[in-house]
Write a protein that holds these residues in place. Structure first.
Motif, PDB file in Angstrom:
ATOM      1  N   GLN A  60       0.830  -1.212   0.000  1.00 33.41           N
ATOM      2  CA  GLN A  60       0.000   0.000   0.000  1.00 33.41           C
ATOM      3  C   GLN A  60       0.862   1.259   0.000  1.00 33.41           C
ATOM      4  O   GLN A  60       0.564   2.229  -0.693  1.00 33.41           O
ATOM      5  CB  GLN A  60      -0.952   0.011   1.199  1.00 33.41           C
ATOM      6  CG  GLN A  60      -1.894   1.198   1.209  1.00 33.41           C
ATOM      7  CD  GLN A  60      -2.810   1.241  -0.005  1.00 33.41           C
ATOM      8  OE1 GLN A  60      -3.407   0.242  -0.371  1.00 33.41           O
ATOM      9  NE2 GLN A  60      -2.925   2.400  -0.629  1.00 33.41           N
ATOM     10  N   ILE A  61       1.934   1.250   0.768  1.00 33.22           N
ATOM     11  CA  ILE A  61       2.810   2.422   0.827  1.00 33.22           C
ATOM     12  C   ILE A  61       3.473   2.660  -0.523  1.00 33.22           C
ATOM     13  O   ILE A  61       3.558   3.800  -0.989  1.00 33.22           O
ATOM     14  CB  ILE A  61       3.843   2.279   1.968  1.00 33.22           C
ATOM     15  CG1 ILE A  61       3.121   2.363   3.322  1.00 33.22           C
ATOM     16  CG2 ILE A  61       4.932   3.341   1.873  1.00 33.22           C
ATOM     17  CD1 ILE A  61       3.960   2.007   4.519  1.00 33.22           C
ATOM     18  N   LEU A  62       3.925   1.597  -1.182  1.00 32.23           N
ATOM     19  CA  LEU A  62       4.508   1.753  -2.510  1.00 32.23           C
ATOM     20  C   LEU A  62       3.481   2.342  -3.480  1.00 32.23           C
ATOM     21  O   LEU A  62       3.796   3.241  -4.260  1.00 32.23           O
ATOM     22  CB  LEU A  62       5.022   0.412  -3.039  1.00 32.23           C
ATOM     23  CG  LEU A  62       6.295  -0.118  -2.389  1.00 32.23           C
ATOM     24  CD1 LEU A  62       6.606  -1.515  -2.912  1.00 32.23           C
ATOM     25  CD2 LEU A  62       7.471   0.816  -2.634  1.00 32.23           C
ATOM     26  N   LYS A  63       2.267   1.856  -3.418  1.00 29.27           N
ATOM     27  CA  LYS A  63       1.202   2.366  -4.285  1.00 29.27           C
ATOM     28  C   LYS A  63       0.967   3.852  -4.014  1.00 29.27           C
ATOM     29  O   LYS A  63       0.869   4.654  -4.951  1.00 29.27           O
ATOM     30  CB  LYS A  63      -0.082   1.566  -4.063  1.00 29.27           C
ATOM     31  CG  LYS A  63      -1.222   1.993  -4.950  1.00 29.27           C
ATOM     32  CD  LYS A  63      -2.459   1.156  -4.682  1.00 29.27           C
ATOM     33  CE  LYS A  63      -3.635   1.661  -5.520  1.00 29.27           C
ATOM     34  NZ  LYS A  63      -4.867   0.952  -5.211  1.00 29.27           N
ATOM     35  N   ASP A  64       0.870   4.211  -2.732  1.00 29.94           N
ATOM     36  CA  ASP A  64       0.652   5.613  -2.355  1.00 29.94           C
ATOM     37  C   ASP A  64       1.777   6.521  -2.848  1.00 29.94           C
ATOM     38  O   ASP A  64       1.537   7.684  -3.173  1.00 29.94           O
ATOM     39  CB  ASP A  64       0.521   5.752  -0.842  1.00 29.94           C
ATOM     40  CG  ASP A  64      -0.732   5.091  -0.283  1.00 29.94           C
ATOM     41  OD1 ASP A  64      -1.635   4.738  -1.072  1.00 29.94           O
ATOM     42  OD2 ASP A  64      -0.794   4.914   0.961  1.00 29.94           O
ATOM     43  N   LYS A  65       2.994   5.986  -2.877  1.00 29.57           N
ATOM     44  CA  LYS A  65       4.161   6.769  -3.287  1.00 29.57           C
ATOM     45  C   LYS A  65       4.412   6.694  -4.802  1.00 29.57           C
ATOM     46  O   LYS A  65       5.318   7.343  -5.318  1.00 29.57           O
ATOM     47  CB  LYS A  65       5.419   6.292  -2.551  1.00 29.57           C
ATOM     48  CG  LYS A  65       5.360   6.477  -1.050  1.00 29.57           C
ATOM     49  CD  LYS A  65       5.422   7.942  -0.680  1.00 29.57           C
ATOM     50  CE  LYS A  65       5.444   8.120   0.825  1.00 29.57           C
ATOM     51  NZ  LYS A  65       5.654   9.508   1.210  1.00 29.57           N
ATOM     52  N   GLY A  66       3.616   5.873  -5.500  1.00 31.14           N
ATOM     53  CA  GLY A  66       3.782   5.754  -6.951  1.00 31.14           C
ATOM     54  C   GLY A  66       5.053   5.019  -7.350  1.00 31.14           C
ATOM     55  O   GLY A  66       5.651   5.321  -8.377  1.00 31.14           O
ATOM     56  N   LEU A  67       5.447   4.062  -6.543  1.00 32.93           N
ATOM     57  CA  LEU A  67       6.682   3.315  -6.784  1.00 32.93           C
ATOM     58  C   LEU A  67       6.351   1.838  -6.918  1.00 32.93           C
ATOM     59  O   LEU A  67       5.537   1.311  -6.165  1.00 32.93           O
ATOM     60  CB  LEU A  67       7.633   3.534  -5.599  1.00 32.93           C
ATOM     61  CG  LEU A  67       9.085   3.136  -5.761  1.00 32.93           C
ATOM     62  CD1 LEU A  67       9.773   4.044  -6.777  1.00 32.93           C
ATOM     63  CD2 LEU A  67       9.809   3.239  -4.435  1.00 32.93           C
ATOM     64  N   SER A  68       6.973   1.178  -7.875  1.00 29.10           N
ATOM     65  CA  SER A  68       6.735  -0.255  -8.061  1.00 29.10           C
ATOM     66  C   SER A  68       7.701  -1.071  -7.199  1.00 29.10           C
ATOM     67  O   SER A  68       8.720  -0.557  -6.726  1.00 29.10           O
ATOM     68  CB  SER A  68       6.913  -0.645  -9.530  1.00 29.10           C
ATOM     69  OG  SER A  68       8.288  -0.607  -9.883  1.00 29.10           O
ATOM     70  N   GLN A  69       7.372  -2.336  -7.038  1.00 27.13           N
ATOM     71  CA  GLN A  69       8.268  -3.244  -6.320  1.00 27.13           C
ATOM     72  C   GLN A  69       9.606  -3.365  -7.043  1.00 27.13           C
ATOM     73  O   GLN A  69      10.656  -3.436  -6.401  1.00 27.13           O
ATOM     74  CB  GLN A  69       7.609  -4.613  -6.170  1.00 27.13           C
ATOM     75  CG  GLN A  69       6.416  -4.603  -5.236  1.00 27.13           C
ATOM     76  CD  GLN A  69       5.779  -5.970  -5.104  1.00 27.13           C
ATOM     77  OE1 GLN A  69       6.386  -6.997  -5.364  1.00 27.13           O
ATOM     78  NE2 GLN A  69       4.506  -5.996  -4.687  1.00 27.13           N
ATOM     79  N   VAL A  70       9.559  -3.358  -8.365  1.00 25.00           N
ATOM     80  CA  VAL A  70      10.798  -3.456  -9.161  1.00 25.00           C
ATOM     81  C   VAL A  70      11.681  -2.236  -8.912  1.00 25.00           C
ATOM     82  O   VAL A  70      12.898  -2.361  -8.714  1.00 25.00           O
ATOM     83  CB  VAL A  70      10.477  -3.611 -10.662  1.00 25.00           C
ATOM     84  CG1 VAL A  70      11.733  -3.517 -11.504  1.00 25.00           C
ATOM     85  CG2 VAL A  70       9.751  -4.926 -10.921  1.00 25.00           C
ATOM     86  N   GLU A  71      11.066  -1.049  -8.891  1.00 23.54           N
ATOM     87  CA  GLU A  71      11.844   0.175  -8.648  1.00 23.54           C
ATOM     88  C   GLU A  71      12.466   0.164  -7.254  1.00 23.54           C
ATOM     89  O   GLU A  71      13.627   0.550  -7.084  1.00 23.54           O
ATOM     90  CB  GLU A  71      10.955   1.406  -8.825  1.00 23.54           C
ATOM     91  CG  GLU A  71      10.541   1.652 -10.260  1.00 23.54           C
ATOM     92  CD  GLU A  71       9.458   2.707 -10.382  1.00 23.54           C
ATOM     93  OE1 GLU A  71       9.606   3.589 -11.251  1.00 23.54           O
ATOM     94  OE2 GLU A  71       8.470   2.642  -9.626  1.00 23.54           O
ATOM     95  N   LEU A  72      11.696  -0.281  -6.266  1.00 24.63           N
ATOM     96  CA  LEU A  72      12.242  -0.356  -4.910  1.00 24.63           C
ATOM     97  C   LEU A  72      13.396  -1.348  -4.863  1.00 24.63           C
ATOM     98  O   LEU A  72      14.436  -1.069  -4.261  1.00 24.63           O
ATOM     99  CB  LEU A  72      11.162  -0.754  -3.907  1.00 24.63           C
ATOM    100  CG  LEU A  72      11.631  -0.876  -2.457  1.00 24.63           C
ATOM    101  CD1 LEU A  72      12.147   0.469  -1.926  1.00 24.63           C
ATOM    102  CD2 LEU A  72      10.520  -1.405  -1.563  1.00 24.63           C
ATOM    103  N   ALA A  73      13.228  -2.485  -5.501  1.00 30.84           N
ATOM    104  CA  ALA A  73      14.301  -3.495  -5.537  1.00 30.84           C
ATOM    105  C   ALA A  73      15.574  -2.912  -6.139  1.00 30.84           C
ATOM    106  O   ALA A  73      16.672  -3.116  -5.607  1.00 30.84           O
ATOM    107  CB  ALA A  73      13.839  -4.714  -6.330  1.00 30.84           C
ATOM    108  N   GLN A  74      15.435  -2.174  -7.225  1.00 33.10           N
ATOM    109  CA  GLN A  74      16.607  -1.572  -7.869  1.00 33.10           C
ATOM    110  C   GLN A  74      17.293  -0.571  -6.949  1.00 33.10           C
ATOM    111  O   GLN A  74      18.516  -0.551  -6.846  1.00 33.10           O
ATOM    112  CB  GLN A  74      16.193  -0.902  -9.177  1.00 33.10           C
ATOM    113  CG  GLN A  74      15.822  -1.887 -10.261  1.00 33.10           C
ATOM    114  CD  GLN A  74      15.185  -1.218 -11.479  1.00 33.10           C
ATOM    115  OE1 GLN A  74      14.711  -0.087 -11.415  1.00 33.10           O
ATOM    116  NE2 GLN A  74      15.172  -1.935 -12.587  1.00 33.10           N
ATOM    117  N   ARG A  75      16.502   0.248  -6.281  1.00 38.98           N
ATOM    118  CA  ARG A  75      17.071   1.251  -5.369  1.00 38.98           C
ATOM    119  C   ARG A  75      17.801   0.607  -4.192  1.00 38.98           C
ATOM    120  O   ARG A  75      18.795   1.132  -3.708  1.00 38.98           O
ATOM    121  CB  ARG A  75      15.988   2.168  -4.828  1.00 38.98           C
ATOM    122  CG  ARG A  75      15.444   3.144  -5.840  1.00 38.98           C
ATOM    123  CD  ARG A  75      14.490   4.092  -5.172  1.00 38.98           C
ATOM    124  NE  ARG A  75      13.861   4.981  -6.106  1.00 38.98           N
ATOM    125  CZ  ARG A  75      13.069   5.976  -5.746  1.00 38.98           C
ATOM    126  NH1 ARG A  75      12.802   6.188  -4.471  1.00 38.98           N
ATOM    127  NH2 ARG A  75      12.527   6.754  -6.645  1.00 38.98           N
TER     128      ARG A  75
END
Length: 90
Positions: free
Chosen positions: A8-23
């Motif tokens: 939910q937090i990723l959705k609220d922030k407009g970030l995908s799981q893939v983008e978070l993984a890369q970061r």
């Protein structure tokens, strides 16, 4: 069972799981496992995620009691780290 609100937090922030993984430098499968509750990040990694997303770490937990205790534990850990660093320098 403690459940992270990562999805939910990723959705609220407009970030995908893939983008978070890369970061974070982890696999997308790892982030997916965290988001689905199959595994959990370390407290250090969760702290990095919270800072990265500019979200208090306590917002990742559905259970208010867990969030309250976690906030207290994080403050204690920071105090312990500061004490250890001071002792190493001195």
């Amino acid at each position: 069972m403690v459940r992270l609100r990562l999805r939910q937090i990723l959705k609220d922030k407009g970030l995908s799981q893939v983008e978070l993984a890369q970061r974070l430098g982890v696999s997308k499968m790892t982030v997916n496992a965290w988001a689905t509750g199959r595994s959990y990040p370390t407290i250090e990694t969760l702290d990095r995620i919270a800072r990265m997303l500019d979200t208090p770490i306590t917002h990742f937990f559905d259970e208010p009691a867990v969030a309250l205790h976690l906030d207290h534990i994080i403050k204690l850990a920071a105090d312990i780290q500061a004490t250890c660093r001071a002792q190493l320098k001195g």
